[in-house]
Design a protein around this motif. Structure first.
Motif, PDB file in Angstrom:
ATOM      1  N   LYS A  33      -2.539  10.911   8.158  1.00  0.00           N
ATOM      2  CA  LYS A  33      -2.835  10.794   6.736  1.00  0.00           C
ATOM      3  C   LYS A  33      -2.056   9.617   6.148  1.00  0.00           C
ATOM      4  N   PHE A  34      -2.451   9.235   4.939  1.00  0.00           N
ATOM      5  CA  PHE A  34      -1.830   8.099   4.259  1.00  0.00           C
ATOM      6  C   PHE A  34      -1.666   8.471   2.793  1.00  0.00           C
ATOM      7  N   THR A  35      -0.431   8.358   2.285  1.00  0.00           N
ATOM      8  CA  THR A  35      -0.168   8.711   0.885  1.00  0.00           C
ATOM      9  C   THR A  35       0.140   7.459   0.094  1.00  0.00           C
ATOM     10  N   VAL A  36      -0.500   7.327  -1.048  1.00  0.00           N
ATOM     11  CA  VAL A  36      -0.317   6.136  -1.873  1.00  0.00           C
ATOM     12  C   VAL A  36      -0.168   6.540  -3.334  1.00  0.00           C
ATOM     13  N   ALA A  37       0.755   5.890  -4.030  1.00  0.00           N
ATOM     14  CA  ALA A  37       0.901   6.059  -5.476  1.00  0.00           C
ATOM     15  C   ALA A  37       0.332   4.819  -6.136  1.00  0.00           C
ATOM     16  N   LEU A  38      -0.644   5.034  -6.999  1.00  0.00           N
ATOM     17  CA  LEU A  38      -1.382   3.936  -7.614  1.00  0.00           C
ATOM     18  C   LEU A  38      -0.715   3.435  -8.888  1.00  0.00           C
ATOM     19  N   SER A  39      -1.022   2.194  -9.203  1.00  0.00           N
ATOM     20  CA  SER A  39      -0.601   1.577 -10.452  1.00  0.00           C
ATOM     21  C   SER A  39      -1.787   1.527 -11.402  1.00  0.00           C
ATOM     22  N   GLY A  40      -1.497   1.495 -12.701  1.00  0.00           N
ATOM     23  CA  GLY A  40      -2.559   1.367 -13.688  1.00  0.00           C
ATOM     24  C   GLY A  40      -2.654  -0.060 -14.203  1.00  0.00           C
ATOM     25  N   GLY A  41      -3.655  -0.300 -15.050  1.00  0.00           N
ATOM     26  CA  GLY A  41      -3.797  -1.616 -15.651  1.00  0.00           C
ATOM     27  C   GLY A  41      -5.000  -2.382 -15.129  1.00  0.00           C
ATOM     28  N   SER A  42      -5.239  -3.550 -15.709  1.00  0.00           N
ATOM     29  CA  SER A  42      -6.429  -4.335 -15.374  1.00  0.00           C
ATOM     30  C   SER A  42      -6.333  -4.978 -13.992  1.00  0.00           C
ATOM     31  N   SER A  43      -5.145  -5.419 -13.605  1.00  0.00           N
ATOM     32  CA  SER A  43      -4.998  -6.060 -12.289  1.00  0.00           C
ATOM     33  C   SER A  43      -5.280  -5.075 -11.151  1.00  0.00           C
ATOM     34  N   TYR A  65      -4.417  10.218   0.510  1.00  0.00           N
ATOM     35  CA  TYR A  65      -4.026  11.085  -0.600  1.00  0.00           C
ATOM     36  C   TYR A  65      -3.467  10.212  -1.726  1.00  0.00           C
ATOM     37  N   PHE A  66      -3.996  10.399  -2.927  1.00  0.00           N
ATOM     38  CA  PHE A  66      -3.710   9.509  -4.045  1.00  0.00           C
ATOM     39  C   PHE A  66      -2.837  10.177  -5.113  1.00  0.00           C
ATOM     40  N   PHE A  67      -1.760   9.523  -5.451  1.00  0.00           N
ATOM     41  CA  PHE A  67      -0.880   9.926  -6.546  1.00  0.00           C
ATOM     42  C   PHE A  67      -0.815   8.773  -7.549  1.00  0.00           C
ATOM     43  N   PHE A  68      -0.008   8.950  -8.583  1.00  0.00           N
ATOM     44  CA  PHE A  68       0.118   7.916  -9.616  1.00  0.00           C
ATOM     45  C   PHE A  68       1.584   7.591  -9.849  1.00  0.00           C
ATOM     46  N   GLY A  69       1.880   6.289  -9.868  1.00  0.00           N
ATOM     47  CA  GLY A  69       3.243   5.859 -10.139  1.00  0.00           C
ATOM     48  C   GLY A  69       3.671   6.160 -11.554  1.00  0.00           C
ATOM     49  N   ASN A 128       9.690  17.630   4.096  1.00  0.00           N
ATOM     50  CA  ASN A 128       9.917  16.247   4.497  1.00  0.00           C
ATOM     51  C   ASN A 128      10.508  15.456   3.339  1.00  0.00           C
ATOM     52  N   GLU A 129      10.981  14.254   3.625  1.00  0.00           N
ATOM     53  CA  GLU A 129      11.491  13.386   2.570  1.00  0.00           C
ATOM     54  C   GLU A 129      10.365  13.031   1.609  1.00  0.00           C
ATOM     55  N   LEU A 130      10.731  12.829   0.347  1.00  0.00           N
ATOM     56  CA  LEU A 130       9.738  12.468  -0.662  1.00  0.00           C
ATOM     57  C   LEU A 130       9.447  10.976  -0.544  1.00  0.00           C
ATOM     58  N   SER A 131       8.756  10.615   0.519  1.00  0.00           N
ATOM     59  CA  SER A 131       8.535   9.208   0.832  1.00  0.00           C
ATOM     60  C   SER A 131       7.043   8.900   0.913  1.00  0.00           C
ATOM     61  N   PHE A 132       6.524   8.217  -0.110  1.00  0.00           N
ATOM     62  CA  PHE A 132       5.136   7.769  -0.073  1.00  0.00           C
ATOM     63  C   PHE A 132       4.996   6.667   0.972  1.00  0.00           C
ATOM     64  N   ASP A 133       3.837   6.602   1.597  1.00  0.00           N
ATOM     65  CA  ASP A 133       3.595   5.531   2.562  1.00  0.00           C
ATOM     66  C   ASP A 133       3.459   4.181   1.860  1.00  0.00           C
ATOM     67  N   LEU A 134       2.894   4.185   0.658  1.00  0.00           N
ATOM     68  CA  LEU A 134       2.754   2.951  -0.114  1.00  0.00           C
ATOM     69  C   LEU A 134       2.810   3.281  -1.603  1.00  0.00           C
ATOM     70  N   GLU A 184      12.300   5.495  -2.218  1.00  0.00           N
ATOM     71  CA  GLU A 184      12.190   6.262  -0.978  1.00  0.00           C
ATOM     72  C   GLU A 184      10.956   5.858  -0.172  1.00  0.00           C
ATOM     73  N   ALA A 185      10.055   5.077  -0.757  1.00  0.00           N
ATOM     74  CA  ALA A 185       8.777   4.765  -0.121  1.00  0.00           C
ATOM     75  C   ALA A 185       8.948   3.937   1.151  1.00  0.00           C
ATOM     76  N   ALA A 186       7.998   4.116   2.069  1.00  0.00           N
ATOM     77  CA  ALA A 186       7.996   3.308   3.293  1.00  0.00           C
ATOM     78  C   ALA A 186       7.586   1.872   2.996  1.00  0.00           C
ATOM     79  N   HIS A 187       6.676   1.712   2.034  1.00  0.00           N
ATOM     80  CA  HIS A 187       6.204   0.375   1.658  1.00  0.00           C
ATOM     81  C   HIS A 187       5.996   0.328   0.152  1.00  0.00           C
ATOM     82  N   ILE A 188       6.400  -0.773  -0.449  1.00  0.00           N
ATOM     83  CA  ILE A 188       6.186  -1.017  -1.873  1.00  0.00           C
ATOM     84  C   ILE A 188       5.531  -2.382  -2.010  1.00  0.00           C
ATOM     85  N   ALA A 189       4.516  -2.470  -2.842  1.00  0.00           N
ATOM     86  CA  ALA A 189       3.827  -3.744  -3.040  1.00  0.00           C
ATOM     87  C   ALA A 189       3.672  -4.019  -4.533  1.00  0.00           C
TER      88      ALA A 189
END
Length: 239
Positions: A33-43, A65-69, A128-134, A184-189
């Motif tokens: 599985k892959f967990t990601v926290a999304l950003s909002g906005g036009s970009s 699996y989608f969450f929100f930052g 597990n650790e509270l670590s989003f994949d992205l 805590e995330a594995a990857h941040i962009a």
């Protein structure tokens, strides 16, 4: 930290979309599985539309699996809702199952919404650790990211969690992942483009530490990786 600088905004978006899919493929192959926290906005909306148009059949979306930052304290039907934007641009076109989408419950008070969202995240990750994949982030003109705004109490959090943030100048609440949780995330962009962001990019990346004025300086992953995706205009003031 890696800086990825491209000539145009379209190239930035294409590069981040490819990065997203590559990470997702590798993570799904490794852990199912892959967990990601999304950003909002036009970009980010343009990014999500690109993921739909370019990668709809290239990824096992039913394993994402989608969450929100962060989220604005508005109903999910409000045009300012990050959830509504993501639903329209990403979830509906990709037929993402509702069980894989974790919106902030903005029908509650801001304090209750933050507490409930933190509980949902803890429950999802179980022991597990509270670590989003992205975690996807943007950058405001005032150097804020997620809803970590200048001179707000959340900037001084030390324990990973979710907090409500009141913006005095706008007289509104937002709900946000705090910096310790983001880190805590594995990857941040970071997705940042346009000449209007150049001063903020310079402050965050090259000025002395001043988290009250430049909150995005708080984003320093503990063991993970941070990538900045910038166009030449946004990077123009970097030395």
């Amino acid at each position: 930290m890696n800086l990825n600088i491209f000539e145009t905004a379209n190239e930035v978006l294409a590069a981040l979309a490819a990065h997203f899919v590559k990470l997702a493929e590798e993570t799904i192959a490794g852990q199912g599985k892959f967990t990601v926290a999304l950003s909002g906005g036009s970009s980010p909306k343009k990014l999500y539309e690109l993921l739909v148009s370019g990668y709809k059949d290239a990824l096992e979306w039913d394993k994402v699996y989608f969450f929100f930052g962060d989220e604005r304290n508005v109903p999910h039907t409000d045009h300012d809702s990050n959830y509504l934007m993501a639903k329209t641009a990403l979830f509906d076109p990709l037929n993402i199952p509702a069980a894989h989408i974790f919106p902030v419950d903005t029908s509650l008070t801001p304090q209750e919404a933050a507490a409930k969202y933190e509980e949902e995240i803890v429950e999802f990750f179980d022991e597990n650790e509270l670590s989003f994949d992205l975690i996807l982030l943007g950058l405001g003109d005032n150097s804020h990211t997620a809803s970590l705004f200048p001179y707000t109490p959340v900037l001084h959090d030390r324990i990973p969690g979710v907090k409500e943030v009141f913006l005095e100048d706008q007289q509104v609440f937002r709900i946000t992942l705090n910096a310790p949780l983001i880190n805590e995330a594995a990857h941040i962009a970071f997705l940042v483009y346009g000449e209007g962001k150049a001063i903020a990019v310079h402050h965050v990346l090259e000025d002395d530490e001043d988290i009250e004025n430049y909150p995005a300086q708080l984003i320093e992953p503990i063991v993970g990786e941070i990538q900045w995706f910038l166009d030449e205009a946004a990077a123009s003031l970097l030395s």
